[in-house]
Design a protein around this motif. Structure first.
Motif, PDB file in Angstrom:
ATOM      1  N   ILE A 143       0.858  -1.182   0.000  1.00  0.00           N
ATOM      2  CA  ILE A 143       0.000   0.000   0.000  1.00  0.00           C
ATOM      3  C   ILE A 143       0.895   1.233   0.000  1.00  0.00           C
ATOM      4  N   ALA A 144       0.763   2.043  -1.034  1.00  0.00           N
ATOM      5  CA  ALA A 144       1.580   3.240  -1.152  1.00  0.00           C
ATOM      6  C   ALA A 144       0.966   4.371  -0.345  1.00  0.00           C
ATOM      7  N   LYS A 145       1.818   5.274   0.093  1.00  0.00           N
ATOM      8  CA  LYS A 145       1.335   6.436   0.829  1.00  0.00           C
ATOM      9  C   LYS A 145       0.574   7.350  -0.128  1.00  0.00           C
ATOM     10  N   GLY A 146      -0.402   8.042   0.410  1.00  0.00           N
ATOM     11  CA  GLY A 146      -1.202   8.952  -0.388  1.00  0.00           C
ATOM     12  C   GLY A 146      -0.395  10.160  -0.851  1.00  0.00           C
ATOM     13  N   LYS A 147      -0.703  10.634  -2.034  1.00  0.00           N
ATOM     14  CA  LYS A 147      -0.019  11.790  -2.578  1.00  0.00           C
ATOM     15  C   LYS A 147      -0.589  13.043  -1.932  1.00  0.00           C
ATOM     16  N   LYS A 148       0.285  13.956  -1.534  1.00  0.00           N
ATOM     17  CA  LYS A 148      -0.175  15.185  -0.912  1.00  0.00           C
ATOM     18  C   LYS A 148      -0.888  16.041  -1.950  1.00  0.00           C
ATOM     19  N   ASP A 149      -1.951  16.655  -1.499  1.00  0.00           N
ATOM     20  CA  ASP A 149      -2.727  17.510  -2.377  1.00  0.00           C
ATOM     21  C   ASP A 149      -2.436  18.961  -2.010  1.00  0.00           C
ATOM     22  N   HIS A 150      -1.951  19.728  -2.968  1.00  0.00           N
ATOM     23  CA  HIS A 150      -1.533  21.101  -2.718  1.00  0.00           C
ATOM     24  C   HIS A 150      -2.487  22.092  -3.373  1.00  0.00           C
ATOM     25  N   LYS A 151      -3.785  21.884  -3.258  1.00  0.00           N
ATOM     26  CA  LYS A 151      -4.750  22.781  -3.891  1.00  0.00           C
ATOM     27  C   LYS A 151      -4.707  24.171  -3.293  1.00  0.00           C
ATOM     28  N   ILE A 152      -4.433  24.292  -2.014  1.00  0.00           N
ATOM     29  CA  ILE A 152      -4.413  25.601  -1.374  1.00  0.00           C
ATOM     30  C   ILE A 152      -3.312  26.476  -1.958  1.00  0.00           C
ATOM     31  N   ILE A 153      -2.217  25.873  -2.373  1.00  0.00           N
ATOM     32  CA  ILE A 153      -1.121  26.639  -2.973  1.00  0.00           C
ATOM     33  C   ILE A 153      -1.559  27.188  -4.327  1.00  0.00           C
ATOM     34  N   TYR A 154      -2.210  26.353  -5.138  1.00  0.00           N
ATOM     35  CA  TYR A 154      -2.651  26.807  -6.455  1.00  0.00           C
ATOM     36  C   TYR A 154      -3.703  27.904  -6.352  1.00  0.00           C
ATOM     37  N   VAL A 155      -4.612  27.749  -5.425  1.00  0.00           N
ATOM     38  CA  VAL A 155      -5.668  28.754  -5.247  1.00  0.00           C
ATOM     39  C   VAL A 155      -5.068  30.072  -4.769  1.00  0.00           C
ATOM     40  N   SER A 156      -4.128  30.014  -3.854  1.00  0.00           N
ATOM     41  CA  SER A 156      -3.531  31.246  -3.348  1.00  0.00           C
ATOM     42  C   SER A 156      -2.668  31.924  -4.417  1.00  0.00           C
ATOM     43  N   LEU A 171       4.289  31.881  -1.497  1.00  0.00           N
ATOM     44  CA  LEU A 171       4.808  31.862  -0.133  1.00  0.00           C
ATOM     45  C   LEU A 171       3.684  31.682   0.882  1.00  0.00           C
ATOM     46  N   PHE A 172       2.607  32.426   0.705  1.00  0.00           N
ATOM     47  CA  PHE A 172       1.476  32.331   1.629  1.00  0.00           C
ATOM     48  C   PHE A 172       0.855  30.942   1.589  1.00  0.00           C
ATOM     49  N   GLY A 173       0.646  30.406   0.389  1.00  0.00           N
ATOM     50  CA  GLY A 173       0.041  29.087   0.250  1.00  0.00           C
ATOM     51  C   GLY A 173       0.903  27.979   0.821  1.00  0.00           C
ATOM     52  N   SER A 174       2.209  28.076   0.630  1.00  0.00           N
ATOM     53  CA  SER A 174       3.087  27.040   1.170  1.00  0.00           C
ATOM     54  C   SER A 174       3.130  27.100   2.695  1.00  0.00           C
ATOM     55  N   LEU A 175       3.070  28.295   3.272  1.00  0.00           N
ATOM     56  CA  LEU A 175       3.024  28.402   4.731  1.00  0.00           C
ATOM     57  C   LEU A 175       1.727  27.824   5.283  1.00  0.00           C
ATOM     58  N   ARG A 200       1.847  23.981   4.910  1.00  0.00           N
ATOM     59  CA  ARG A 200       2.741  23.383   5.900  1.00  0.00           C
ATOM     60  C   ARG A 200       2.097  23.394   7.283  1.00  0.00           C
ATOM     61  N   THR A 201       1.360  24.466   7.591  1.00  0.00           N
ATOM     62  CA  THR A 201       0.698  24.548   8.886  1.00  0.00           C
ATOM     63  C   THR A 201      -0.426  23.533   9.001  1.00  0.00           C
ATOM     64  N   LEU A 202      -1.196  23.367   7.932  1.00  0.00           N
ATOM     65  CA  LEU A 202      -2.320  22.442   7.973  1.00  0.00           C
ATOM     66  C   LEU A 202      -1.892  20.980   7.951  1.00  0.00           C
ATOM     67  N   MET A 203      -0.718  20.675   7.429  1.00  0.00           N
ATOM     68  CA  MET A 203      -0.261  19.296   7.350  1.00  0.00           C
ATOM     69  C   MET A 203       0.364  18.801   8.656  1.00  0.00           C
ATOM     70  N   LYS A 204       0.551  19.681   9.624  1.00  0.00           N
ATOM     71  CA  LYS A 204       1.140  19.257  10.904  1.00  0.00           C
ATOM     72  C   LYS A 204       0.156  18.468  11.704  1.00  0.00           C
TER      73      LYS A 204
END
Length: 79
Positions: free
Chosen positions: A19-32, A68-72, A75-79
């Motif tokens: 079972i492979a790990k799920g791929k991270k979804d970075h939609k918040i970065i694209y939207v921002s 920058l804002f989206g990546s921050l 990163r905060t939401l993935m903790k």
């Protein structure tokens, strides 16, 4: 103290290797990026008017701020 034979013992929950790990979804970065890019273009439009060079600089700087804002936020939401 003797251990009960009827009770389940604690085992480590190890996932199977197939079972492979799920791929991270970075939609918040694209939207921002899109939101801040449009915001930067709007601010540049009010400052420079219809000068193409100013609109491009405003859009790119807004998109970088959105990155920058989206990546921050991501990163905060993935903790």
């Amino acid at each position: 103290m003797p251990q009960s034979k009827k009770r389940d013992h604690h085992h480590q929950n190890i996932p199977p290797p197939h079972i492979a790990k799920g791929k991270k979804d970075h939609k918040i970065i694209y939207v921002s990026i899109i939101f801040f890019g449009l915001l930067g273009m709007g601010i540049a439009y009010f400052i420079t008017g219809t000068v193409i060079k100013g609109l491009i600089i405003g859009t790119v700087s807004g998109a970088l701020a959105g990155l920058l804002f989206g990546s921050l936020i991501d990163r905060t939401l993935m903790k």
